[in-house]
Design a protein around this motif. Structure first.
Motif, PDB file in Angstrom:
ATOM      1  N   LEU A  46      41.472  -7.069  -8.707  1.00 46.10           N
ATOM      2  CA  LEU A  46      40.212  -7.228  -8.388  1.00 46.10           C
ATOM      3  C   LEU A  46      39.906  -7.441  -6.855  1.00 46.10           C
ATOM      4  CD1 LEU A  46      39.472  -9.988 -11.510  1.00 46.10           C
ATOM      5  CD2 LEU A  46      38.993  -7.353 -11.172  1.00 46.10           C
ATOM      6  N   SER A  47      40.820  -8.303  -6.275  1.00 44.54           N
ATOM      7  CA  SER A  47      40.781  -8.216  -4.698  1.00 44.54           C
ATOM      8  C   SER A  47      40.522  -6.731  -4.172  1.00 44.54           C
ATOM      9  CB  SER A  47      41.656  -9.054  -4.160  1.00 44.54           C
ATOM     10  OG  SER A  47      41.851 -10.273  -4.924  1.00 44.54           O
ATOM     11  N   ARG A  48      41.260  -5.869  -4.304  1.00 48.27           N
ATOM     12  CA  ARG A  48      41.328  -4.573  -3.987  1.00 48.27           C
ATOM     13  C   ARG A  48      39.925  -3.725  -4.352  1.00 48.27           C
ATOM     14  NH1 ARG A  48      46.897  -5.038  -5.816  1.00 48.27           N
ATOM     15  NH2 ARG A  48      48.231  -4.951  -4.111  1.00 48.27           N
ATOM     16  N   GLU A  49      39.854  -4.170  -5.609  1.00 51.69           N
ATOM     17  CA  GLU A  49      38.381  -3.459  -6.052  1.00 51.69           C
ATOM     18  C   GLU A  49      37.160  -3.867  -5.197  1.00 51.69           C
ATOM     19  OE1 GLU A  49      36.073  -3.200 -10.460  1.00 51.69           O
ATOM     20  OE2 GLU A  49      38.466  -3.372 -10.243  1.00 51.69           O
ATOM     21  N   LEU A  50      37.082  -5.171  -4.771  1.00 51.39           N
ATOM     22  CA  LEU A  50      36.003  -5.870  -4.292  1.00 51.39           C
ATOM     23  C   LEU A  50      36.225  -5.321  -2.675  1.00 51.39           C
ATOM     24  CD1 LEU A  50      35.052  -9.645  -5.222  1.00 51.39           C
ATOM     25  CD2 LEU A  50      33.578  -7.217  -5.488  1.00 51.39           C
ATOM     26  N   ALA A  51      37.435  -5.465  -2.186  1.00 50.90           N
ATOM     27  CA  ALA A  51      37.631  -5.012  -0.700  1.00 50.90           C
ATOM     28  C   ALA A  51      37.010  -3.423  -0.754  1.00 50.90           C
ATOM     29  CB  ALA A  51      39.031  -5.165  -0.362  1.00 50.90           C
ATOM     30  N   LEU A  52      37.303  -2.501  -1.681  1.00 47.86           N
ATOM     31  CA  LEU A  52      36.899  -1.336  -1.900  1.00 47.86           C
ATOM     32  C   LEU A  52      35.282  -1.095  -1.573  1.00 47.86           C
ATOM     33  CD1 LEU A  52      37.522   1.721  -1.999  1.00 47.86           C
ATOM     34  CD2 LEU A  52      37.735   1.447  -4.401  1.00 47.86           C
ATOM     35  N   GLN A  53      34.881  -1.844  -2.352  1.00 43.90           N
ATOM     36  CA  GLN A  53      33.573  -1.939  -2.352  1.00 43.90           C
ATOM     37  C   GLN A  53      33.028  -2.243  -0.779  1.00 43.90           C
ATOM     38  OE1 GLN A  53      31.998  -4.257  -5.801  1.00 43.90           O
ATOM     39  NE2 GLN A  53      33.371  -3.216  -7.034  1.00 43.90           N
ATOM     40  N   GLY A  54      33.232  -3.306  -0.366  1.00 43.88           N
ATOM     41  CA  GLY A  54      33.227  -3.518   1.101  1.00 43.88           C
ATOM     42  C   GLY A  54      33.465  -2.428   1.991  1.00 43.88           C
ATOM     43  N   ILE A  55      34.522  -1.861   1.846  1.00 45.34           N
ATOM     44  CA  ILE A  55      34.984  -0.737   2.863  1.00 45.34           C
ATOM     45  C   ILE A  55      33.846   0.478   2.596  1.00 45.34           C
ATOM     46  CG2 ILE A  55      36.596   0.872   3.545  1.00 45.34           C
ATOM     47  CD1 ILE A  55      38.581  -1.412   2.641  1.00 45.34           C
ATOM     48  N   TYR A  56      33.699   0.717   1.385  1.00 49.20           N
ATOM     49  CA  TYR A  56      32.864   1.549   1.075  1.00 49.20           C
ATOM     50  C   TYR A  56      31.281   1.387   1.533  1.00 49.20           C
ATOM     51  CZ  TYR A  56      29.728   4.764  -1.801  1.00 49.20           C
ATOM     52  OH  TYR A  56      28.836   5.740  -2.010  1.00 49.20           O
ATOM     53  N   GLN A  57      30.691   0.292   1.472  1.00 53.94           N
ATOM     54  CA  GLN A  57      29.623  -0.136   2.042  1.00 53.94           C
ATOM     55  C   GLN A  57      29.497  -0.142   3.478  1.00 53.94           C
ATOM     56  OE1 GLN A  57      28.265  -4.050   0.667  1.00 53.94           O
ATOM     57  NE2 GLN A  57      26.594  -4.147   2.140  1.00 53.94           N
ATOM     58  N   TRP A  58      30.564  -0.416   4.105  1.00 50.07           N
ATOM     59  CA  TRP A  58      30.518  -0.210   5.663  1.00 50.07           C
ATOM     60  C   TRP A  58      30.623   1.079   6.159  1.00 50.07           C
ATOM     61  CZ3 TRP A  58      34.966   1.415   8.245  1.00 50.07           C
ATOM     62  CH2 TRP A  58      35.236   1.256   9.743  1.00 50.07           C
ATOM     63  N   ARG A  59      31.394   2.031   5.228  1.00 49.56           N
ATOM     64  CA  ARG A  59      31.291   3.471   5.819  1.00 49.56           C
ATOM     65  C   ARG A  59      30.081   4.164   5.571  1.00 49.56           C
ATOM     66  NH1 ARG A  59      35.973   5.560   7.636  1.00 49.56           N
ATOM     67  NH2 ARG A  59      35.531   7.468   6.987  1.00 49.56           N
ATOM     68  N   VAL A  60      29.401   3.788   4.353  1.00 52.60           N
ATOM     69  CA  VAL A  60      28.127   4.467   3.861  1.00 52.60           C
ATOM     70  C   VAL A  60      26.748   3.767   4.779  1.00 52.60           C
ATOM     71  CG1 VAL A  60      26.594   4.802   2.280  1.00 52.60           C
ATOM     72  CG2 VAL A  60      28.952   5.280   2.067  1.00 52.60           C
ATOM     73  N   ALA A  61      26.789   2.525   4.928  1.00 52.20           N
ATOM     74  CA  ALA A  61      25.631   1.843   5.200  1.00 52.20           C
ATOM     75  C   ALA A  61      25.819   1.114   6.701  1.00 52.20           C
ATOM     76  CB  ALA A  61      25.178   0.644   4.360  1.00 52.20           C
ATOM     77  N   GLY A  62      27.074   0.979   7.300  1.00 49.83           N
ATOM     78  CA  GLY A  62      27.603   0.302   8.446  1.00 49.83           C
ATOM     79  C   GLY A  62      27.037  -1.182   8.509  1.00 49.83           C
ATOM     80  N   ASN A  63      26.963  -1.802   7.481  1.00 52.68           N
ATOM     81  CA  ASN A  63      26.970  -3.110   7.428  1.00 52.68           C
ATOM     82  C   ASN A  63      27.890  -4.056   8.242  1.00 52.68           C
ATOM     83  OD1 ASN A  63      24.439  -2.725   6.211  1.00 52.68           O
ATOM     84  ND2 ASN A  63      25.127  -3.119   3.977  1.00 52.68           N
ATOM     85  N   ASP A  64      27.642  -5.173   8.576  1.00 51.15           N
ATOM     86  CA  ASP A  64      28.660  -6.182   9.469  1.00 51.15           C
ATOM     87  C   ASP A  64      29.560  -6.559   8.290  1.00 51.15           C
ATOM     88  OD1 ASP A  64      28.364  -9.423  10.037  1.00 51.15           O
ATOM     89  OD2 ASP A  64      29.142  -7.994  11.644  1.00 51.15           O
ATOM     90  N   VAL A  65      30.616  -6.885   8.730  1.00 49.17           N
ATOM     91  CA  VAL A  65      31.806  -7.447   8.009  1.00 49.17           C
ATOM     92  C   VAL A  65      31.237  -8.851   7.263  1.00 49.17           C
ATOM     93  CG1 VAL A  65      33.093  -8.682   9.812  1.00 49.17           C
ATOM     94  CG2 VAL A  65      34.311  -7.818   7.640  1.00 49.17           C
TER      95      VAL A  65
END
Length: 164
Positions: free
Chosen positions: A22-41
């Motif tokens: 589940l940690s990997r799954e959420l991290a993946l969602q965050g990395i995806y969001q960063w790559r697509v929207a460029g949001n701050d960590v």
């Protein structure tokens, strides 16, 4: 089972694996969001910590994955690129995010067997990626593991030969 009885090691191990998944799954969602929207960590992490599944994760593992990938993305991309048939930026955001996540784990989480990292990546790609994206991810990670986890792979091969 009463509150004083210890949990069996098998059940504890299962919970541990599930929490890390589940940690990997959420991290993946965050990395995806960063790559697509460029949001701050910090924004991404705060947002993901508010999800219903966050309490079921390994909080420190999740944070390390998300922050580690975003902080080291350029280095990770340099490791990945030689094993791709096109620029990383041309891959789907899901597959590229999975490759970044897995490469980070190969380098920074030596306690996790490389096969477990690859299996997790395949599962994430099957769940979130394109139809055959998991095959591409598997092929790239197999080659990358041979470079980044060479000692582990050689050790396993030696053990196999000795057992014959």
């Amino acid at each position: 089972m009463t509150a004083t009885q210890p949990t069996s090691p098998l059940k504890t191990g299962f919970k541990y694996k599930k929490r890390r998944h589940l940690s990997r799954e959420l991290a993946l969602q965050g990395i995806y969001q960063w790559r697509v929207a460029g949001n701050d960590v910090s924004f991404i992490e705060t947002q993901l910590r508010e999800t219903d599944i966050f309490p079921k994760t390994d909080e420190s593992f999740f944070s390390d994955l998300l922050r580690g990938v975003l902080k080291n993305s350029t280095t990770l991309e340099h490791h990945i690129q030689p094993y791709l048939d096109r620029p990383l930026i041309d891959l789907s955001p899901v597959e590229s995010s999975i490759l970044l996540l897995s490469t980070y784990e190969f380098i920074h989480h030596l306690e996790t067997p490389y096969r477990a990292i690859i299996n997790e990546a395949i599962e994430l790609a099957k769940t979130y990626g394109g139809t055959d994206g998991y095959k591409y991810v598997n092929g790239v990670l197999d080659k990358l593991a041979a470079q980044l986890r060479a000692i582990e792979i050689q050790s396993q091969a030696k053990k196999k030969i000795e057992s014959i």
